[in-house]
Design an enzyme around this catalytic site. Sequence first.
Site, PDB file in Angstrom:
ATOM      1  N   GLY A 154      38.554  79.230  23.454  1.00 24.52           N
ATOM      2  CA  GLY A 154      37.864  78.850  22.219  1.00 24.52           C
ATOM      3  C   GLY A 154      37.722  79.984  21.217  1.00 24.52           C
ATOM      4  O   GLY A 154      36.950  79.881  20.261  1.00 24.52           O
ATOM      5  N   GLY A 160      42.265  73.075  25.430  1.00 24.88           N
ATOM      6  CA  GLY A 160      40.944  72.604  25.015  1.00 24.88           C
ATOM      7  C   GLY A 160      41.008  72.026  23.613  1.00 24.88           C
ATOM      8  O   GLY A 160      41.513  70.913  23.404  1.00 24.88           O
ATOM      9  N   GLY A 161      40.530  72.797  22.645  1.00 23.18           N
ATOM     10  CA  GLY A 161      40.402  72.327  21.261  1.00 23.18           C
ATOM     11  C   GLY A 161      41.623  71.606  20.705  1.00 23.18           C
ATOM     12  O   GLY A 161      41.495  70.563  20.065  1.00 23.18           O
ATOM     13  N   GLU A 210      42.635  80.897  33.215  1.00 29.39           N
ATOM     14  CA  GLU A 210      42.024  80.840  31.894  1.00 29.39           C
ATOM     15  C   GLU A 210      41.192  82.100  31.667  1.00 29.39           C
ATOM     16  O   GLU A 210      40.023  82.148  32.078  1.00 29.39           O
ATOM     17  CB  GLU A 210      41.111  79.614  31.779  1.00 29.39           C
ATOM     18  CG  GLU A 210      41.836  78.295  31.921  1.00 29.39           C
ATOM     19  CD  GLU A 210      41.097  77.174  31.193  1.00 29.39           C
ATOM     20  OE1 GLU A 210      41.730  76.527  30.363  1.00 29.39           O
ATOM     21  OE2 GLU A 210      39.899  76.969  31.432  1.00 29.39           O
ATOM     22  N   SER A 252      43.062  79.013  24.149  1.00 33.57           N
ATOM     23  CA  SER A 252      43.636  78.981  22.800  1.00 33.57           C
ATOM     24  C   SER A 252      45.125  78.648  22.779  1.00 33.57           C
ATOM     25  O   SER A 252      45.886  79.242  22.010  1.00 33.57           O
ATOM     26  CB  SER A 252      43.349  80.294  22.061  1.00 33.57           C
ATOM     27  OG  SER A 252      41.950  80.499  21.959  1.00 33.57           O
ATOM     28  N   GLU A 275      33.223  77.552  31.784  1.00 31.66           N
ATOM     29  CA  GLU A 275      31.986  77.061  31.143  1.00 31.66           C
ATOM     30  C   GLU A 275      31.003  76.540  32.181  1.00 31.66           C
ATOM     31  O   GLU A 275      29.790  76.667  32.019  1.00 31.66           O
ATOM     32  CB  GLU A 275      32.335  75.979  30.100  1.00 31.66           C
ATOM     33  CG  GLU A 275      32.970  76.608  28.864  1.00 31.66           C
ATOM     34  CD  GLU A 275      33.989  75.730  28.151  1.00 31.66           C
ATOM     35  OE1 GLU A 275      34.040  74.511  28.416  1.00 31.66           O
ATOM     36  OE2 GLU A 275      34.756  76.283  27.337  1.00 31.66           O
ATOM     37  N   TRP A 280      38.985  67.698  27.361  1.00 31.57           N
ATOM     38  CA  TRP A 280      38.251  67.282  26.156  1.00 31.57           C
ATOM     39  C   TRP A 280      36.801  67.765  26.161  1.00 31.57           C
ATOM     40  O   TRP A 280      36.062  67.492  25.219  1.00 31.57           O
ATOM     41  CB  TRP A 280      38.338  65.748  25.997  1.00 31.57           C
ATOM     42  CG  TRP A 280      39.681  65.292  25.515  1.00 31.57           C
ATOM     43  CD1 TRP A 280      40.741  66.087  25.184  1.00 31.57           C
ATOM     44  CD2 TRP A 280      40.112  63.936  25.296  1.00 31.57           C
ATOM     45  NE1 TRP A 280      41.805  65.323  24.773  1.00 31.57           N
ATOM     46  CE2 TRP A 280      41.454  63.994  24.834  1.00 31.57           C
ATOM     47  CE3 TRP A 280      39.516  62.680  25.449  1.00 31.57           C
ATOM     48  CZ2 TRP A 280      42.181  62.854  24.519  1.00 31.57           C
ATOM     49  CZ3 TRP A 280      40.246  61.544  25.141  1.00 31.57           C
ATOM     50  CH2 TRP A 280      41.564  61.621  24.681  1.00 31.57           C
ATOM     51  N   HIS A 331      35.645  75.418  36.031  1.00 32.06           N
ATOM     52  CA  HIS A 331      35.908  75.903  34.669  1.00 32.06           C
ATOM     53  C   HIS A 331      34.892  76.999  34.327  1.00 32.06           C
ATOM     54  O   HIS A 331      33.731  76.931  34.739  1.00 32.06           O
ATOM     55  CB  HIS A 331      35.804  74.745  33.684  1.00 32.06           C
ATOM     56  CG  HIS A 331      36.306  75.097  32.329  1.00 32.06           C
ATOM     57  ND1 HIS A 331      35.566  75.831  31.440  1.00 32.06           N
ATOM     58  CD2 HIS A 331      37.497  74.859  31.734  1.00 32.06           C
ATOM     59  CE1 HIS A 331      36.276  76.023  30.340  1.00 32.06           C
ATOM     60  NE2 HIS A 331      37.459  75.435  30.488  1.00 32.06           N
TER      61      HIS A 331
HETATM   62  P1  13P Z   1      40.662  76.235  24.145  1.00 34.97           P
HETATM   63  O1  13P Z   1      42.067  75.699  24.199  1.00 34.97           O
HETATM   64  O2  13P Z   1      39.799  75.486  23.163  1.00 34.97           O
HETATM   65  O3  13P Z   1      40.619  77.714  24.002  1.00 34.97           O
HETATM   66  O4  13P Z   1      39.987  75.900  25.575  1.00 34.97           O
HETATM   67  C1  13P Z   1      40.666  76.227  26.728  1.00 34.97           C
HETATM   68  C2  13P Z   1      39.985  75.620  27.888  1.00 34.97           C
HETATM   69  O5  13P Z   1      38.872  75.995  28.216  1.00 34.97           O
HETATM   70  C3  13P Z   1      40.664  74.534  28.608  1.00 34.97           C
HETATM   71  O6  13P Z   1      40.012  74.234  29.791  1.00 34.97           O
END
Ligand code: 13P
Length: 252
Positions: A176, A237-238, A170, A216, A100, A13, A98
């Site tokens: 994203g 994610g989203g 990932e 995604s 990010e 999340w 991750h």
């Molecule tokens: P999205 O599904 O929003 O692309 O994000 C993936 C993610 O970073 C899950 O950790």
Amino acid sequence: MEQNRKPLIAGNWKMFKTCSEAADTAEKLVKLTAGVNDREVLIAPTFTALSDVRNVIKGSHVLLGGQNLFWENEGAYTGEISGQMLVSAGCSHVIIGHSERRQYFFETDETVNKKIKAAIQSKLIPIFCIGESEKERESKNTFSVLDKQVSKGLKDFSSDDVKELVIAYEPVWAIGTGKTATSAQAQEAHLFIRSLIEKKFGKMLAKSLRILYGGSVKQNNIAELMSMPDVDGALVGGASLDAETYAKIVHF
Ligand code: 13P
């Protein structure tokens, strides 16, 4: 997906939802995915929402994960959270490394290694994230990047240490962006990662290790991704933020 590896669908999340919003979504998810027992379902809310989410998922099949941890158990580390704190908040899993966190918070393969070690010591299952950037893929360095991330991230562990480890592949360019890796690209990377694990820890571990795909993942691509023999789940994610949408992914 191999029959002997139970699929894991995990929702990251990220920095979304207040405590009440998180509890509300989690409560809906419990109902919408009730009865699912051939796969594991996990959500990783923000730290502040862990306790509220724990209260609504208690006794259900939905698992709880943290999004990060610090490698010390306690101390003067303002703003940090330890593995034992996550356990005390009801977590069984923790996302580590991750992209990010690597990109915005300067995490390196070395700090990721320390965090995985801390997670294992706290009896948390690490969800260890790896993946190449767009530039690295374009310059045909995907495999060398994955090799480096795996060998440094899992440095000095025994196969016993990592027996419950989960890896999340990932690709950074797919996070994203709405650009999902094709199922063939995901399978190729997963198979390569499994071969790295086999070289490092042996066949047994490589066979039982779950490798999730993230980037995604949506309702319309999950089934195709999961049809690949080395894709054992997803880190979403989203599309995990809305209970109905996420439940459809869980039920792929
Ligand atoms: P999205 O599904 O929003 O692309 O994000 C993936 C993610 O970073 C899950 O950790």
